[in-house]
Structures are given as structure tokens and as C-alpha cells.
Motif scaffolding. Structure first.
Motif, PDB file in Angstrom:
ATOM      1  N   GLN A  23       2.129   1.591 -16.001  1.00 31.91           N
ATOM      2  CA  GLN A  23       3.171   1.284 -16.987  1.00 31.91           C
ATOM      3  C   GLN A  23       3.751   2.567 -17.580  1.00 31.91           C
ATOM      4  N   ALA A  24       2.915   3.560 -17.811  1.00 37.09           N
ATOM      5  CA  ALA A  24       3.391   4.840 -18.343  1.00 37.09           C
ATOM      6  C   ALA A  24       4.299   5.541 -17.341  1.00 37.09           C
ATOM      7  N   MET A  25       4.114   5.246 -16.048  1.00 39.14           N
ATOM      8  CA  MET A  25       4.961   5.823 -15.007  1.00 39.14           C
ATOM      9  C   MET A  25       6.279   5.059 -14.863  1.00 39.14           C
ATOM     10  N   ARG A  74      -7.120   0.828 -17.469  1.00 40.80           N
ATOM     11  CA  ARG A  74      -6.574   2.192 -17.482  1.00 40.80           C
ATOM     12  C   ARG A  74      -5.568   2.366 -16.349  1.00 40.80           C
ATOM     13  N   ARG A  75      -5.893   1.810 -15.180  1.00 36.07           N
ATOM     14  CA  ARG A  75      -4.991   1.865 -14.032  1.00 36.07           C
ATOM     15  C   ARG A  75      -3.656   1.210 -14.385  1.00 36.07           C
ATOM     16  N   GLN A  76      -3.716   0.031 -15.004  1.00 34.06           N
ATOM     17  CA  GLN A  76      -2.500  -0.682 -15.400  1.00 34.06           C
ATOM     18  C   GLN A  76      -1.714   0.136 -16.426  1.00 34.06           C
ATOM     19  N   ARG A  88       0.816  -1.220   0.000  1.00 42.85           N
ATOM     20  CA  ARG A  88       0.000   0.000   0.000  1.00 42.85           C
ATOM     21  C   ARG A  88       0.846   1.265   0.000  1.00 42.85           C
ATOM     22  N   ILE A  89       1.531   1.474  -1.096  1.00 46.54           N
ATOM     23  CA  ILE A  89       2.330   2.698  -1.208  1.00 46.54           C
ATOM     24  C   ILE A  89       1.774   3.583  -2.325  1.00 46.54           C
ATOM     25  N   ALA A  90       2.029   4.853  -2.217  1.00 47.68           N
ATOM     26  CA  ALA A  90       1.577   5.809  -3.222  1.00 47.68           C
ATOM     27  C   ALA A  90       2.495   5.752  -4.428  1.00 47.68           C
ATOM     28  N   ALA A  91       1.881   5.749  -5.590  1.00 49.04           N
ATOM     29  CA  ALA A  91       2.604   5.835  -6.864  1.00 49.04           C
ATOM     30  C   ALA A  91       1.881   6.900  -7.677  1.00 49.04           C
ATOM     31  N   GLY A  92       2.373   8.114  -7.588  1.00 46.06           N
ATOM     32  CA  GLY A  92       1.665   9.220  -8.235  1.00 46.06           C
ATOM     33  C   GLY A  92       0.290   9.362  -7.608  1.00 46.06           C
ATOM     34  N   PRO A  93      -0.754   9.424  -8.426  1.00 49.72           N
ATOM     35  CA  PRO A  93      -2.104   9.596  -7.892  1.00 49.72           C
ATOM     36  C   PRO A  93      -2.744   8.298  -7.389  1.00 49.72           C
ATOM     37  N   LEU A  94      -2.037   7.193  -7.503  1.00 47.79           N
ATOM     38  CA  LEU A  94      -2.589   5.877  -7.151  1.00 47.79           C
ATOM     39  C   LEU A  94      -1.944   5.308  -5.896  1.00 47.79           C
ATOM     40  N   VAL A 131      -0.817   1.603  -4.729  1.00 50.88           N
ATOM     41  CA  VAL A 131      -0.644   0.257  -5.296  1.00 50.88           C
ATOM     42  C   VAL A 131      -0.582  -0.775  -4.181  1.00 50.88           C
ATOM     43  N   ASP A 132      -0.940  -1.998  -4.525  1.00 52.47           N
ATOM     44  CA  ASP A 132      -0.962  -3.067  -3.533  1.00 52.47           C
ATOM     45  C   ASP A 132       0.443  -3.400  -3.045  1.00 52.47           C
ATOM     46  N   ILE A 133       1.291  -3.846  -3.958  1.00 49.89           N
ATOM     47  CA  ILE A 133       2.626  -4.341  -3.594  1.00 49.89           C
ATOM     48  C   ILE A 133       3.645  -3.754  -4.561  1.00 49.89           C
ATOM     49  N   CYS A 134       4.784  -3.334  -4.018  1.00 54.73           N
ATOM     50  CA  CYS A 134       5.845  -2.801  -4.872  1.00 54.73           C
ATOM     51  C   CYS A 134       7.190  -3.401  -4.476  1.00 54.73           C
TER      52      CYS A 134
END
Length: 136
Positions: free
Chosen positions: A93-95, A87-89, A47-53, A55-58
Motif C-alpha cells: 500500500q505504501a508503494m 507488514r507485506r500488505q 507472479r511479478i516483482a513489485a519492489g522487493p516483493l 506479488v501473486d496477481i496484478c
């Protein structure tokens, strides 16, 4: 009929509190994280922030996101991801992230077999993540 409804309510409440909502987005997320860390030995963040999202696991060293994909990310009675999930995926990927999806319907077929779950993750994870694993 009311007995069946009561049993369903008990099961639903048990599932809701079966995982720590401050650390995990779902019971699926918690189980994937457990297998990833305890069985495979992959160091990761939940549960970490990745831009505006969020994410579950990083896996930070390789910029790999592992998304536990629960039922709501799929069309009803279909293995096809919803437009929002796709769209989320695409945004991740664009990030610059590699995205690994763990669909609920595949994970559920593995039951309680941690070795089968670990094998499933080994098959899905990018080689660079696997190269960071300790020899087992």
C-alpha cells in the motif's frame, strides 16, 4: 495407521504438483487467477516483482494487487493475519498499490462454484477494476 499416512502422502504430493510453480505461488493463487481471467475476463499478470516483493496477481492499469492468502499467512485456527502478512500488505500500500486479499478459508467455502467465486471477487475488487471488465 500406515494406510492413513500413505493416503495423506499421496494427497500431499498431488496438491504440490497440482499447479505450475513457475507461474503460481499456490493452488489457491492458480484458482483465483483462473476465475479472474476466464470467468470475469480481467486481464492480469501473475507472479511479478513489485519492489522487493513478488506479488501473486496484478491488474496493472489500476495498480491493484490481488493476494491469494494461504493458511500460512494466518495465525493457527484464527482468521487474523500474521504480523508478516500485515507488514507485506502495508508495504504494498505504501508503494501505491490497492491490495485485495483472498483468504483461503473464505475461498474454500465456495467449493467448485465458479459463479460464487466470481461474485466473491466482484465484491472484493475495487470499482475501477470492475469498470474495465467487458459487459457480460
Amino acid at each position: 495407521d500406515s494406510d492413513a499416512e500413505g493416503a495423506f502422502d499421496v494427497q500431499l504430493r498431488a496438491r504440490r504438483r497440482a499447479y505450475d510453480t513457475s507461474r503460481f505461488s499456490s493452488a489457491l493463487h492458480e484458482d483465483v487467477s483462473r476465475v479472474l481471467g476466464r470467468v470475469l475476463g480481467v486481464d492480469h499478470h501473475n507472479r511479478i516483482a513489485a519492489g522487493p516483493l513478488t506479488v501473486d496477481i496484478c491488474h496493472m492499469p489500476t495498480m491493484t494487487i490481488i493476494e491469494a492468502a494461504p493458511a500460512w499467512q494466518f495465525y493457527v485456527r484464527s482468521p487474523q493475519m500474521t504480523a508478516l502478512a500485515r507488514r507485506r500488505q502495508e508495504l504494498l500500500q505504501a508503494m501505491g498499490f490497492s491490495v485485495v486479499r483472498v483468504p483461503y478459508h473464505r475461498w474454500e467455502t465456495l467449493g467448485d462454484d465458479d459463479e460464487a467465486k466470481a461474485a466473491f471477487l466482484r465484491e472484493k475488487l475495487p470499482r475501477v477494476v470492475l469498470q474495465s471488465l467487458p459487459d457480460r
